[in-house]
Enzyme design. Structure first.
Site, PDB file in Angstrom:
ATOM      1  N   LEU A  95       1.174  -1.523   0.012  1.00  9.31           N
ATOM      2  CA  LEU A  95       0.004   0.336   0.051  1.00  9.31           C
ATOM      3  C   LEU A  95       0.511   1.634  -0.200  1.00  9.31           C
ATOM      4  O   LEU A  95       0.380   2.195  -0.736  1.00  9.31           O
ATOM      5  CB  LEU A  95      -0.814   0.066   1.086  1.00  9.31           C
ATOM      6  CG  LEU A  95      -2.062  -0.723   0.924  1.00  9.31           C
ATOM      7  CD1 LEU A  95      -2.924  -1.020   2.711  1.00  9.31           C
ATOM      8  CD2 LEU A  95      -2.422  -0.767  -0.275  1.00  9.31           C
TER       9      LEU A  95
ATOM     10  N   SER B 219      -6.632   1.001   9.792  1.00  9.83           N
ATOM     11  CA  SER B 219      -6.992  -0.452   9.170  1.00  9.83           C
ATOM     12  C   SER B 219      -8.342   0.117   9.955  1.00  9.83           C
ATOM     13  O   SER B 219      -8.644  -0.238  10.665  1.00  9.83           O
ATOM     14  CB  SER B 219      -6.593  -1.407   9.606  1.00  9.83           C
ATOM     15  OG  SER B 219      -7.107  -2.885  10.184  1.00  9.83           O
TER      16      SER B 219
ATOM     17  N   TYR C  98      -2.090  -5.557  16.141  1.00 15.98           N
ATOM     18  CA  TYR C  98      -1.593  -5.402  15.889  1.00 15.98           C
ATOM     19  C   TYR C  98      -3.380  -4.694  15.298  1.00 15.98           C
ATOM     20  O   TYR C  98      -3.418  -3.177  15.289  1.00 15.98           O
ATOM     21  CB  TYR C  98      -2.170  -6.187  14.179  1.00 15.98           C
ATOM     22  CG  TYR C  98      -2.525  -5.226  12.919  1.00 15.98           C
ATOM     23  CD1 TYR C  98      -1.160  -5.242  11.928  1.00 15.98           C
ATOM     24  CD2 TYR C  98      -3.950  -5.476  12.045  1.00 15.98           C
ATOM     25  CE1 TYR C  98      -1.650  -4.268  10.590  1.00 15.98           C
ATOM     26  CE2 TYR C  98      -4.504  -4.905  11.569  1.00 15.98           C
ATOM     27  CZ  TYR C  98      -3.027  -4.263  10.237  1.00 15.98           C
ATOM     28  OH  TYR C  98      -3.280  -3.881   9.046  1.00 15.98           O
TER      29      TYR C  98
ATOM     30  N   LYS D  22      -3.123  -0.464  15.384  1.00 13.59           N
ATOM     31  CA  LYS D  22      -4.272   0.324  15.124  1.00 13.59           C
ATOM     32  C   LYS D  22      -5.573   1.348  15.166  1.00 13.59           C
ATOM     33  O   LYS D  22      -5.188   2.323  14.385  1.00 13.59           O
ATOM     34  CB  LYS D  22      -5.257  -0.521  13.398  1.00 13.59           C
ATOM     35  CG  LYS D  22      -3.580  -0.888  12.435  1.00 13.59           C
ATOM     36  CD  LYS D  22      -2.783  -0.174  11.897  1.00 13.59           C
ATOM     37  CE  LYS D  22      -2.022  -0.979  11.767  1.00 13.59           C
ATOM     38  NZ  LYS D  22      -1.516   0.054  10.323  1.00 13.59           N
TER      39      LYS D  22
ATOM     40  N   ILE E 262      -7.513  -6.376   2.089  1.00  8.42           N
ATOM     41  CA  ILE E 262      -6.412  -5.830   0.518  1.00  8.42           C
ATOM     42  C   ILE E 262      -5.656  -7.071   0.417  1.00  8.42           C
ATOM     43  O   ILE E 262      -5.022  -7.258   0.985  1.00  8.42           O
ATOM     44  CB  ILE E 262      -5.730  -4.039   1.094  1.00  8.42           C
ATOM     45  CG1 ILE E 262      -6.581  -3.406   1.618  1.00  8.42           C
ATOM     46  CG2 ILE E 262      -5.045  -3.719  -1.147  1.00  8.42           C
ATOM     47  CD1 ILE E 262      -8.244  -3.227   0.704  1.00  8.42           C
TER      48      ILE E 262
ATOM     49  N   THR F 242      -2.382  -7.472  -0.967  1.00 12.99           N
ATOM     50  CA  THR F 242      -0.657  -6.598  -0.292  1.00 12.99           C
ATOM     51  C   THR F 242       0.003  -7.765   0.038  1.00 12.99           C
ATOM     52  O   THR F 242      -0.441  -9.277   0.664  1.00 12.99           O
ATOM     53  CB  THR F 242      -1.147  -5.841   0.490  1.00 12.99           C
ATOM     54  OG1 THR F 242      -0.782  -6.950   2.009  1.00 12.99           O
ATOM     55  CG2 THR F 242      -1.993  -4.639   0.857  1.00 12.99           C
TER      56      THR F 242
END
Length: 305
Positions: free
Chosen positions: A62, A194, A209, A213, A242, A244
């Site tokens: 991204l 996110s 995580y 975020k 997404i 990625t």
């Protein structure tokens, strides 16, 4: 009928007087950054003519998509900051393609570790000094960390994620904001959050995580309030799942996540990286000049259920 005409006339007068007052008060309008050339090309307030940008995590994923978005919108230069000593194949291909695109800005790569505050401050200062300005920052560097039940996380695992996703994002925004203030340039800072910062991800145990975020989203709000007086806007962007390199690696190890993540979206699929280019361009440009302190969700309807 007469009442309707009178109302319309009053509204028109109000609009004219409002615009005039904005000009008189010195508030920056989107048109102040526009140029006749860009207007002819049809980009209008979305144009990033002559802007200087930094994108952390810009080597791939991204971050690289953000760099492409800013470059194709006319930025003078986008500096991609990332950990590897040399950029990867994806970055090199992107740079070659941009070089063939008329009106696109150049792409530069700089090795940097967002966890090193002093080095990052120095690097961004050097970039701003060289270019004579700093306009845009996209803080996209981030890691997922280990996926495991919350009862099993170690201190080291927490620190690893927070160092990049929390401290690194702040250090990036701080470094850019200092240079925007130094050169008195109106700025836009985009922090990559996110949907994991607003909801718990189903069947995906990544507590560090998620919490990092959530902190990023709040960080954007606080910085937006503090920096508004300096004409610096700060927003967070919260994508859903997404495709990625990071998510691809997770799916390779746990194939069942492909179905789990897709089924939660009302569009029944993962997003494509290029589907974020439009919102990044909007947030970076004068088209979003009244948007600050917001968290923009782009998730294919994942959080709409």
């Amino acid at each position: 009928m007469l009442k309707s005409i009178t109302s319309c006339s009053s509204l028109a007068i109000l609009r004219r007087s409002h615009v005039s007052s904005i000009y008189r008060s010195g508030v920056r309008l989107a048109s102040l950054h526009s140029t006749p050339a860009i207007k002819r090309e049809g980009l209008g307030d979305f144009a990033l003519t002559d802007r200087v940008a930094i994108v952390t995590g810009g080597n791939r994923g991204l971050g690289l998509e953000a760099a492409l978005a800013l470059s194709t919108a006319g930025s003078r230069v986008v500096y991609c900051l990332d950990l590897p000593e040399k950029p990867g194949e994806d970055w090199n291909v992107a740079r070659q393609n941009l070089a063939k695109l008329e009106g696109a800005g150049r792409l530069e790569y700089v090795t940097n570790d967002v966890r090193d505050q002093k080095k990052l401050l120095q690097t961004v200062e050097e970039i701003a000094t060289k270019e004579g300005r700093m306009d845009i920052c996209v803080a996209a560097a981030g890691i997922a960390g280990a996926a495991r039940p919350c009862l099993e996380y170690t201190e080291e695992e927490l620190e690893e994620v927070y160092a990049v996703n929390l401290k690194g994002v702040f250090f990036s925004a701080q470094a850019a904001a200092r240079q925007m203030h130094r050169f008195q340039t109106p700025g836009s800072i985009i922090l990559l959050g996110s949907i994991a910062g607003s909801i718990a991800l189903k069947h995906t145990p990544v507590l560090p995580y998620n919490t990092s975020k959530a902190a990023v989203i709040q960080m954007a709000r606080v910085m937006a309030c503090e920096l508004a007086q300096n004409n610096i806007r700060v927003n967070s962007l919260s994508p859903g799942y997404i495709e990625t390199p990071m998510t691809t690696a997770i799916i390779s190890a746990r194939p069942e996540y492909q179905a789990i993540w897709s089924e939660q979206s009302v569009m029944n699929r993962l997003g494509k990286p290029h589907e974020l280019r439009g919102i990044i361009t909007w947030l970076a440009s004068d088209a979003s000049s009244f948007c600050t302190g917001s968290n923009i969700v782009v998730d294919g309807g994942y959080t709409a259920w």
